[in-house]
Design a protein around this motif. Structure first.
Motif, PDB file in Angstrom:
ATOM      1  N   SER A  98      77.020  37.856  70.228  1.00 55.18           N
ATOM      2  CA  SER A  98      76.039  37.000  68.963  1.00 55.18           C
ATOM      3  C   SER A  98      76.565  35.562  68.854  1.00 55.18           C
ATOM      4  CB  SER A  98      75.930  37.988  67.643  1.00 55.18           C
ATOM      5  OG  SER A  98      76.912  36.652  67.416  1.00 55.18           O
ATOM      6  N   ARG A  99      74.763  35.158  68.593  1.00 57.03           N
ATOM      7  CA  ARG A  99      74.841  33.363  68.318  1.00 57.03           C
ATOM      8  C   ARG A  99      75.719  33.254  67.374  1.00 57.03           C
ATOM      9  NH1 ARG A  99      69.389  30.942  70.849  1.00 57.03           N
ATOM     10  NH2 ARG A  99      68.931  32.585  71.848  1.00 57.03           N
ATOM     11  N   ASN A 100      76.190  33.805  66.442  1.00 51.28           N
ATOM     12  CA  ASN A 100      77.297  33.032  66.065  1.00 51.28           C
ATOM     13  C   ASN A 100      78.320  32.710  66.059  1.00 51.28           C
ATOM     14  OD1 ASN A 100      74.706  33.342  63.832  1.00 51.28           O
ATOM     15  ND2 ASN A 100      75.440  35.157  63.474  1.00 51.28           N
ATOM     16  N   LEU A 101      78.770  33.585  67.111  1.00 42.61           N
ATOM     17  CA  LEU A 101      80.254  33.647  67.358  1.00 42.61           C
ATOM     18  C   LEU A 101      80.232  32.467  68.165  1.00 42.61           C
ATOM     19  CD1 LEU A 101      81.082  37.060  68.617  1.00 42.61           C
ATOM     20  CD2 LEU A 101      82.284  35.774  67.286  1.00 42.61           C
ATOM     21  N   LEU A 102      79.304  32.391  68.825  1.00 44.07           N
ATOM     22  CA  LEU A 102      78.802  30.903  69.827  1.00 44.07           C
ATOM     23  C   LEU A 102      79.029  29.580  69.034  1.00 44.07           C
ATOM     24  CD1 LEU A 102      78.534  29.493  72.407  1.00 44.07           C
ATOM     25  CD2 LEU A 102      75.690  29.836  71.704  1.00 44.07           C
ATOM     26  N   TYR A 103      77.778  29.557  67.841  1.00 49.34           N
ATOM     27  CA  TYR A 103      77.509  28.682  67.071  1.00 49.34           C
ATOM     28  C   TYR A 103      79.258  28.376  66.206  1.00 49.34           C
ATOM     29  CZ  TYR A 103      72.708  29.285  67.279  1.00 49.34           C
ATOM     30  OH  TYR A 103      71.509  28.980  67.834  1.00 49.34           O
ATOM     31  N   SER A 104      80.144  29.365  66.155  1.00 50.08           N
ATOM     32  CA  SER A 104      81.367  29.542  65.687  1.00 50.08           C
ATOM     33  C   SER A 104      82.782  28.904  66.301  1.00 50.08           C
ATOM     34  CB  SER A 104      81.479  30.546  64.745  1.00 50.08           C
ATOM     35  OG  SER A 104      83.177  30.310  64.567  1.00 50.08           O
ATOM     36  N   ALA A 105      82.394  29.281  67.010  1.00 53.47           N
ATOM     37  CA  ALA A 105      83.174  27.964  69.016  1.00 53.47           C
ATOM     38  C   ALA A 105      82.683  27.010  68.551  1.00 53.47           C
ATOM     39  CB  ALA A 105      83.253  29.285  70.029  1.00 53.47           C
ATOM     40  N   ALA A 106      81.806  26.834  68.784  1.00 54.82           N
ATOM     41  CA  ALA A 106      81.322  25.438  68.856  1.00 54.82           C
ATOM     42  C   ALA A 106      81.513  24.264  68.243  1.00 54.82           C
ATOM     43  CB  ALA A 106      79.603  25.083  69.218  1.00 54.82           C
ATOM     44  N   THR A 107      81.533  24.993  66.613  1.00 55.11           N
ATOM     45  CA  THR A 107      82.650  24.074  65.813  1.00 55.11           C
ATOM     46  C   THR A 107      83.722  23.682  65.759  1.00 55.11           C
ATOM     47  OG1 THR A 107      80.202  25.229  64.104  1.00 55.11           O
ATOM     48  CG2 THR A 107      81.896  23.684  63.232  1.00 55.11           C
ATOM     49  N   ARG A 108      84.324  24.845  65.719  1.00 53.18           N
ATOM     50  CA  ARG A 108      85.543  24.776  66.832  1.00 53.18           C
ATOM     51  C   ARG A 108      86.409  24.255  67.417  1.00 53.18           C
ATOM     52  NH1 ARG A 108      85.519  30.300  65.879  1.00 53.18           N
ATOM     53  NH2 ARG A 108      85.827  30.844  67.828  1.00 53.18           N
ATOM     54  N   GLU A 109      85.360  23.363  68.114  1.00 52.92           N
ATOM     55  CA  GLU A 109      84.940  22.558  69.317  1.00 52.92           C
ATOM     56  C   GLU A 109      84.871  21.301  69.199  1.00 52.92           C
ATOM     57  OE1 GLU A 109      87.103  22.679  72.631  1.00 52.92           O
ATOM     58  OE2 GLU A 109      87.331  24.964  71.316  1.00 52.92           O
ATOM     59  N   GLY A 110      84.473  20.787  68.109  1.00 52.62           N
ATOM     60  CA  GLY A 110      83.750  19.702  67.517  1.00 52.62           C
ATOM     61  C   GLY A 110      82.149  19.734  68.171  1.00 52.62           C
ATOM     62  N   ILE A 111      81.268  20.576  68.260  1.00 55.19           N
ATOM     63  CA  ILE A 111      80.754  20.215  68.277  1.00 55.19           C
ATOM     64  C   ILE A 111      79.187  20.680  66.726  1.00 55.19           C
ATOM     65  CG2 ILE A 111      77.830  20.747  68.968  1.00 55.19           C
ATOM     66  CD1 ILE A 111      80.105  22.691  71.626  1.00 55.19           C
ATOM     67  N   GLU A 112      78.690  19.077  66.947  1.00 54.12           N
ATOM     68  CA  GLU A 112      78.194  18.950  65.461  1.00 54.12           C
ATOM     69  C   GLU A 112      76.939  19.985  65.578  1.00 54.12           C
ATOM     70  OE1 GLU A 112      77.781  15.263  63.591  1.00 54.12           O
ATOM     71  OE2 GLU A 112      80.403  14.986  64.087  1.00 54.12           O
ATOM     72  N   ASP A 113      76.588  20.282  64.182  1.00 59.37           N
ATOM     73  CA  ASP A 113      75.048  21.246  64.089  1.00 59.37           C
ATOM     74  C   ASP A 113      74.716  22.235  65.633  1.00 59.37           C
ATOM     75  OD1 ASP A 113      72.788  21.831  63.084  1.00 59.37           O
ATOM     76  OD2 ASP A 113      71.499  20.065  63.876  1.00 59.37           O
ATOM     77  N   PRO A 114      75.630  23.250  65.923  1.00 64.53           N
ATOM     78  CA  PRO A 114      75.987  23.766  67.285  1.00 64.53           C
ATOM     79  C   PRO A 114      73.952  24.508  66.809  1.00 64.53           C
ATOM     80  CG  PRO A 114      77.401  24.977  66.634  1.00 64.53           C
ATOM     81  CD  PRO A 114      76.588  23.405  65.298  1.00 64.53           C
ATOM     82  N   GLU A 115      73.109  24.641  66.653  1.00 61.62           N
ATOM     83  CA  GLU A 115      72.125  25.480  66.063  1.00 61.62           C
ATOM     84  C   GLU A 115      71.206  24.627  66.623  1.00 61.62           C
ATOM     85  OE1 GLU A 115      74.095  25.152  63.560  1.00 61.62           O
ATOM     86  OE2 GLU A 115      74.725  27.330  62.652  1.00 61.62           O
ATOM     87  N   TRP A 139      80.078  28.439  78.624  1.00 62.52           N
ATOM     88  CA  TRP A 139      80.250  29.514  77.220  1.00 62.52           C
ATOM     89  C   TRP A 139      79.631  30.250  77.590  1.00 62.52           C
ATOM     90  CZ3 TRP A 139      80.379  26.291  72.006  1.00 62.52           C
ATOM     91  CH2 TRP A 139      82.068  25.303  72.239  1.00 62.52           C
ATOM     92  N   HIS A 140      79.664  31.156  77.575  1.00 58.63           N
ATOM     93  CA  HIS A 140      79.067  32.772  78.032  1.00 58.63           C
ATOM     94  C   HIS A 140      79.594  34.724  77.464  1.00 58.63           C
ATOM     95  CE1 HIS A 140      83.050  32.499  80.644  1.00 58.63           C
ATOM     96  NE2 HIS A 140      82.525  34.228  81.150  1.00 58.63           N
ATOM     97  N   GLY A 141      78.713  35.002  77.593  1.00 53.88           N
ATOM     98  CA  GLY A 141      79.597  36.248  76.713  1.00 53.88           C
ATOM     99  C   GLY A 141      78.454  37.030  76.905  1.00 53.88           C
ATOM    100  N   SER A 142      77.769  38.047  76.553  1.00 55.44           N
ATOM    101  CA  SER A 142      77.087  39.310  76.538  1.00 55.44           C
ATOM    102  C   SER A 142      77.242  39.963  75.561  1.00 55.44           C
ATOM    103  CB  SER A 142      77.754  40.217  77.754  1.00 55.44           C
ATOM    104  OG  SER A 142      78.562  40.913  77.581  1.00 55.44           O
ATOM    105  N   GLY A 143      76.637  40.780  74.950  1.00 58.55           N
ATOM    106  CA  GLY A 143      75.519  41.334  73.729  1.00 58.55           C
ATOM    107  C   GLY A 143      76.535  43.049  73.667  1.00 58.55           C
ATOM    108  N   LYS A 144      76.409  43.850  73.048  1.00 54.16           N
ATOM    109  CA  LYS A 144      76.790  45.281  72.786  1.00 54.16           C
ATOM    110  C   LYS A 144      76.334  46.153  74.359  1.00 54.16           C
ATOM    111  CE  LYS A 144      77.473  48.978  70.185  1.00 54.16           C
ATOM    112  NZ  LYS A 144      76.648  49.848  69.527  1.00 54.16           N
ATOM    113  N   ASN A 145      77.815  47.022  74.735  1.00 53.04           N
ATOM    114  CA  ASN A 145      77.640  47.663  75.913  1.00 53.04           C
ATOM    115  C   ASN A 145      76.591  48.760  75.090  1.00 53.04           C
ATOM    116  OD1 ASN A 145      77.111  49.074  78.537  1.00 53.04           O
ATOM    117  ND2 ASN A 145      79.333  49.905  77.820  1.00 53.04           N
TER     118      ASN A 145
END
Length: 120
Positions: free
Chosen positions: A1-18, A42-48
């Protein structure tokens, strides 16, 4: 989900990832499809969506021939810790990756008696 991406981005120091990340979707990728991307993408996929067929994946990673593990980082990883070899006489913080598990597939220099360089 986008929330996981934004959370990971924030942990990597990216400000305002949205608002600072560009999201590119492969929503049109169909079952059995293929995605090829840079290792730092960064990549990912939705639910199977299948009720009875597991999702399969194959990862091929190409790294420079001189790559090495940072021991302490590798020990923390579920994926890489099994490759860390502890030697009581070795105080190095890095270690070479094992050739049996990470074979050298190309180098422009002389490799095991075969000259693979374009310079002859």
């Amino acid at each position: 989900s986008r929330n996981l991406l934004y959370s990971a981005a924030t942990r990597e120091g990216i400000e305002d990832p949205e608002n600072s990340l560009q999201i590119i979707s492969l929503a049109g990728l169909r079952s059995g499809g293929l995605s090829i991307h840079h290792g730092k993408c960064w990549h990912g996929s939705g639910k199977n969506g299948s009720a009875n067929r597991p999702r399969r994946g194959l990862g091929l990673h190409f790294v420079p021939a001189e790559v090495s593990f940072v021991k302490e980082d590798a020990k923390k990883s579920k994926l890489w810790r099994k490759y860390v070899v502890e030697d009581t006489d070795d105080n190095r913080t890095t270690m070479d990756v094992p050739d049996d598990d990470f074979p050298l597939v190309w180098t422009p220099k002389l490799v095991k008696g075969n000259n693979l360089s374009s310079n002859g």
